[in-house]
Design a protein around this motif. Structure first.
Motif, PDB file in Angstrom:
ATOM      1  N   VAL A  63      38.727  47.907  33.690  1.00  0.00           N
ATOM      2  CA  VAL A  63      38.993  46.523  34.069  1.00  0.00           C
ATOM      3  C   VAL A  63      37.753  45.689  33.758  1.00  0.00           C
ATOM      4  CG1 VAL A  63      39.742  45.013  35.925  1.00  0.00           C
ATOM      5  CG2 VAL A  63      40.291  47.418  36.046  1.00  0.00           C
ATOM      6  N   LEU A  65      36.065  41.866  34.672  1.00  0.00           N
ATOM      7  CA  LEU A  65      36.170  40.709  35.560  1.00  0.00           C
ATOM      8  C   LEU A  65      35.430  39.553  34.906  1.00  0.00           C
ATOM      9  CD1 LEU A  65      37.324  40.169  38.380  1.00  0.00           C
ATOM     10  CD2 LEU A  65      35.054  40.605  39.299  1.00  0.00           C
ATOM     11  N   ALA A 142      43.284  61.450  40.604  1.00  0.00           N
ATOM     12  CA  ALA A 142      43.308  60.405  39.574  1.00  0.00           C
ATOM     13  C   ALA A 142      44.488  59.457  39.773  1.00  0.00           C
ATOM     14  CB  ALA A 142      43.347  61.034  38.186  1.00  0.00           C
ATOM     15  N   ASP A 143      45.620  60.002  40.239  1.00  0.00           N
ATOM     16  CA  ASP A 143      46.790  59.144  40.455  1.00  0.00           C
ATOM     17  C   ASP A 143      46.558  58.158  41.601  1.00  0.00           C
ATOM     18  OD1 ASP A 143      46.680  61.296  42.137  1.00  0.00           O
ATOM     19  OD2 ASP A 143      48.825  61.710  42.146  1.00  0.00           O
ATOM     20  N   VAL A 144      45.868  58.628  42.649  1.00  0.00           N
ATOM     21  CA  VAL A 144      45.535  57.734  43.757  1.00  0.00           C
ATOM     22  C   VAL A 144      44.601  56.629  43.254  1.00  0.00           C
ATOM     23  CG1 VAL A 144      44.548  57.609  46.071  1.00  0.00           C
ATOM     24  CG2 VAL A 144      45.773  59.654  45.371  1.00  0.00           C
ATOM     25  N   PHE A 145      43.700  57.024  42.344  1.00  0.00           N
ATOM     26  CA  PHE A 145      42.746  56.061  41.790  1.00  0.00           C
ATOM     27  C   PHE A 145      43.463  54.931  41.048  1.00  0.00           C
ATOM     28  CE2 PHE A 145      39.558  54.396  38.926  1.00  0.00           C
ATOM     29  CZ  PHE A 145      38.414  54.379  39.700  1.00  0.00           C
ATOM     30  N   ILE A 147      46.478  53.718  41.568  1.00  0.00           N
ATOM     31  CA  ILE A 147      47.060  52.812  42.560  1.00  0.00           C
ATOM     32  C   ILE A 147      45.966  51.905  43.130  1.00  0.00           C
ATOM     33  CG2 ILE A 147      48.289  52.676  44.759  1.00  0.00           C
ATOM     34  CD1 ILE A 147      50.019  53.731  42.499  1.00  0.00           C
ATOM     35  N   SER A 148      44.774  52.482  43.349  1.00  0.00           N
ATOM     36  CA  SER A 148      43.663  51.706  43.892  1.00  0.00           C
ATOM     37  C   SER A 148      43.230  50.606  42.929  1.00  0.00           C
ATOM     38  CB  SER A 148      42.468  52.608  44.176  1.00  0.00           C
ATOM     39  OG  SER A 148      42.853  53.699  44.964  1.00  0.00           O
ATOM     40  N   ILE A 149      43.234  50.914  41.625  1.00  0.00           N
ATOM     41  CA  ILE A 149      42.875  49.875  40.647  1.00  0.00           C
ATOM     42  C   ILE A 149      43.873  48.726  40.728  1.00  0.00           C
ATOM     43  CG2 ILE A 149      42.629  49.313  38.199  1.00  0.00           C
ATOM     44  CD1 ILE A 149      41.743  52.102  37.668  1.00  0.00           C
ATOM     45  N   VAL A 151      45.657  47.819  43.273  1.00  0.00           N
ATOM     46  CA  VAL A 151      45.393  47.061  44.502  1.00  0.00           C
ATOM     47  C   VAL A 151      44.199  46.140  44.293  1.00  0.00           C
ATOM     48  CG1 VAL A 151      44.632  47.251  46.901  1.00  0.00           C
ATOM     49  CG2 VAL A 151      46.397  48.788  46.036  1.00  0.00           C
ATOM     50  N   ALA A 152      43.113  46.666  43.706  1.00  0.00           N
ATOM     51  CA  ALA A 152      41.907  45.877  43.485  1.00  0.00           C
ATOM     52  C   ALA A 152      42.187  44.715  42.523  1.00  0.00           C
ATOM     53  CB  ALA A 152      40.790  46.759  42.944  1.00  0.00           C
ATOM     54  N   VAL A 154      44.993  43.027  42.075  1.00  0.00           N
ATOM     55  CA  VAL A 154      45.701  41.952  42.766  1.00  0.00           C
ATOM     56  C   VAL A 154      44.742  41.212  43.690  1.00  0.00           C
ATOM     57  CG1 VAL A 154      47.612  41.407  44.292  1.00  0.00           C
ATOM     58  CG2 VAL A 154      47.857  43.230  42.621  1.00  0.00           C
ATOM     59  N   LYS A 155      43.868  41.973  44.342  1.00  0.00           N
ATOM     60  CA  LYS A 155      42.933  41.360  45.286  1.00  0.00           C
ATOM     61  C   LYS A 155      41.985  40.390  44.570  1.00  0.00           C
ATOM     62  CE  LYS A 155      39.668  42.637  48.915  1.00  0.00           C
ATOM     63  NZ  LYS A 155      40.201  41.996  50.107  1.00  0.00           N
ATOM     64  N   MET A 156      41.553  40.761  43.351  1.00  0.00           N
ATOM     65  CA  MET A 156      40.571  39.944  42.647  1.00  0.00           C
ATOM     66  C   MET A 156      41.205  38.814  41.848  1.00  0.00           C
ATOM     67  SD  MET A 156      37.832  42.723  41.306  1.00  0.00           S
ATOM     68  CE  MET A 156      39.083  43.574  40.405  1.00  0.00           C
ATOM     69  N   MET A 159      40.366  35.157  42.661  1.00  0.00           N
ATOM     70  CA  MET A 159      39.046  34.523  42.569  1.00  0.00           C
ATOM     71  C   MET A 159      38.422  34.584  41.177  1.00  0.00           C
ATOM     72  SD  MET A 159      36.727  37.270  44.600  1.00  0.00           S
ATOM     73  CE  MET A 159      36.080  38.686  43.795  1.00  0.00           C
TER      74      MET A 159
ATOM     75  N   LEU B 100      50.516  44.391  49.237  1.00  0.00           N
ATOM     76  CA  LEU B 100      49.188  45.005  49.363  1.00  0.00           C
ATOM     77  C   LEU B 100      48.904  45.385  50.806  1.00  0.00           C
ATOM     78  CD1 LEU B 100      46.588  43.284  47.074  1.00  0.00           C
ATOM     79  CD2 LEU B 100      48.026  45.257  46.728  1.00  0.00           C
ATOM     80  N   TRP B 151      46.467  60.558  49.698  1.00  0.00           N
ATOM     81  CA  TRP B 151      46.709  59.136  49.471  1.00  0.00           C
ATOM     82  C   TRP B 151      45.862  58.229  50.353  1.00  0.00           C
ATOM     83  CZ3 TRP B 151      48.878  57.367  45.240  1.00  0.00           C
ATOM     84  CH2 TRP B 151      49.580  58.274  44.467  1.00  0.00           C
ATOM     85  N   VAL B 154      42.941  55.800  48.918  1.00  0.00           N
ATOM     86  CA  VAL B 154      43.130  54.508  48.258  1.00  0.00           C
ATOM     87  C   VAL B 154      42.045  53.507  48.653  1.00  0.00           C
ATOM     88  CG1 VAL B 154      44.611  52.467  48.181  1.00  0.00           C
ATOM     89  CG2 VAL B 154      45.596  54.687  47.776  1.00  0.00           C
ATOM     90  N   PHE B 157      38.585  54.194  47.174  1.00  0.00           N
ATOM     91  CA  PHE B 157      38.530  53.847  45.748  1.00  0.00           C
ATOM     92  C   PHE B 157      38.480  52.330  45.554  1.00  0.00           C
ATOM     93  CE2 PHE B 157      40.812  58.054  44.588  1.00  0.00           C
ATOM     94  CZ  PHE B 157      39.597  58.685  44.405  1.00  0.00           C
ATOM     95  N   VAL B 158      39.308  51.603  46.326  1.00  0.00           N
ATOM     96  CA  VAL B 158      39.323  50.139  46.189  1.00  0.00           C
ATOM     97  C   VAL B 158      37.933  49.573  46.471  1.00  0.00           C
ATOM     98  CG1 VAL B 158      40.209  47.994  47.184  1.00  0.00           C
ATOM     99  CG2 VAL B 158      41.779  49.850  46.668  1.00  0.00           C
ATOM    100  N   ILE B 161      35.721  50.282  43.472  1.00  0.00           N
ATOM    101  CA  ILE B 161      36.030  49.432  42.311  1.00  0.00           C
ATOM    102  C   ILE B 161      35.509  48.013  42.531  1.00  0.00           C
ATOM    103  CG2 ILE B 161      37.926  48.407  40.992  1.00  0.00           C
ATOM    104  CD1 ILE B 161      39.510  51.056  41.792  1.00  0.00           C
TER     105      ILE B 161
END
Lengths: 211, 208
Positions: A63, A65, A142-145, A147-149, A151-152, A154-156, A159, B100, B151, B154, B157-158, B161
């Motif tokens: 990603v 930014l 890695a799959d959880v990671f 999903i985390s990306i 989430v991150a 959408v959060k960013m 801004m 989210l 899980w 998450v 990791f967030v 990142i």
């Protein structure tokens, strides 16, 4: 053959089922083993694809930014490194292991084991590799990671401008191929094949037994 | 169902790695090397309940700082704000990001609590005699607990990142908080607790 269920310990005689079928425990219903389609060639092909994508996912940024022209990008190792550098050494190591090192180790050792079984050669450390796989499997995230990306991202997005990199597409592809590969692998079946390599060295094995 | 025999009652055990059934030497608590894969064969995981209790209690203790202390500190145009796991979820809700909020709430609050409660339930009930149907439900509960554990990473990791990306000097920065460390420890400890628990113990007290 004789099997004891790992969940309820019921001892039972189980048949060698045809390809595509699975055997369930008579006591608790847990899956004892399944006989995957596609022999060894299918998981090998899928994992080679996964390997290429795993390398790409580590080379290209996941990603980027962009805030008013100032850009910053991150990769898999960059995420672990950022935590490590912000006084969270243990957390950084945990992220490094679960998102990068363990998935990589599983990829390489699975390919090594499958290659050894396909070539019907007892390559050095083959058993240890296969045994290792059962132990480190829960720590692959890695799959959880991914999903985390998401989430991150959408959060960013509120801004700053977020640019999805080639690395993220590669990572998603790697995970999809990995899921397909693990569906075509059963560890118990691999151990049976391993046993046959020892009993019949290369050359003495009939074609039927090799499938 | 009464004709089902447990491997243990026949002095047999199944290798945890390659599933090979092995005859245990007497006394049956002696550990044995598997002839096929070289791994250790246990009739039941050694000290399963003591280990699971210890890891579970440790994770419960760390669950408190994981929720009380901030997991993330954010500076935006000079204004500082820090968020705990729960206030992060509330923030998502306020901004209208229902999806989210749901993902983070499930992964960071529901999953760890569910894991701790179900392990506690299994540990308390494992010594009580139960009928097959109940034992089957408990085994299913254990299976789910073991499956969903990863899980909860998450949130960790967030935070990683965001820490890596949001370093824009005066405009905006993100720093991980000490709560993230505790939360990471909770995830690891609950996973280890689930791995240490031997589901075969559930069936040892089965009523015939």
């Amino acid at each position: 053959m004789l099997m004891a269920c790992r969940e309820c310990d019921v001892l039972q005689r189980v048949p060698w089922v045809p390809v595509g079928k699975k055997v369930r425990c008579r006591g608790c219903g847990a899956t004892l083993y399944h006989h995957p389609r596609g022999g060894l060639d299918r998981p090998i092909a899928l994992l080679f694809g996964a390997l290429v994508l795993y390398v790409l996912a580590n080379i290209f940024p996941l990603v980027t930014l962009d805030i008013g022209g100032a850009t910053r990008e991150t990769s898999l190792v960059g995420t672990a490194w950022a935590l490590y550098n912000h006084d969270m050494k243990l957390l950084g190591m945990l992220v490094f292991l679960t998102s990068l090192a363990v998935p990589g180790a599983i990829l390489f050792s699975t390919l090594y084991v499958l290659a050894g079984l396909r070539l019907q050669r007892s390559l050095p450390g083959l058993r240890q590799m296969l045994a290792l796989l059962s132990h480190i499997h829960p720590w692959e995230m890695a799959d959880v990671f991914v999903i985390s990306i998401l989430v991150a991202l959408v959060k960013m997005s509120g801004m700053a401008e977020v640019i999805v990199g080639a690395g993220l597409y590669a990572l998603i592809g790697y995970i999809l191929l990995g899921i397909a590969a693990s569906a075509s692998i059963d560890v118990f079946v691999l151990w049976r094949r391993m046993e046959r390599i020892d009993r019949f060295p290369r050359g003495q094995l009939s074609l039927e037994a090799g499938r | 169902m009464t004709d089902l025999l447990r491997a243990k009652s026949l002095g047999l055990a199944s290798c945890g790695v390659c599933r090979q059934v092995v005859r245990l030497s007497l006394p049956s608590t002696v550990q044995l090397e598997c002839p096929r894969c070289g791994g250790r064969v246990h009739s039941r995981l050694s000290h399963s309940l003591a280990r699971t209790w210890a890891l579970l209690i440790a994770s419960m203790v760390l669950y408190v700082p994981a929720n009380v202390y901030p997991v993330m500190k954010n500076t935006y145009l000079g204004a500082e704000s820090s968020n705990t796991i729960l206030s992060g979820v509330v923030l998502f809700l306020k901004e209208g990001d229902w999806l989210l909020a749901f993902v983070i709430f499930t992964a960071s609050i529901v999953v760890p609590l569910l894991k701790m409660c179900s392990l506690l339930y299994l540990l308390i009930n494992v010594h009580k005699p139960s009928v097959a149907r109940r034992a089957r439900q408990q085994t299913a509960l254990y299976r789910v607990t073991e499956l969903v554990g990863r899980w909860s990473m998450v949130d960790v990791f967030v935070i990683g990142i965001l820490t890596a990306l949001v370093q824009m000097g005066a405009i905006s920065t993100v720093e991980p908080g000490i709560g993230a460390m505790a939360f990471g420890a909770v995830v690891v400890l609950t996973m280890l607790a689930a791995i240490s628990f031997d589901p075969r113990l559930i069936w040892d007290q089965e009523k015939q």
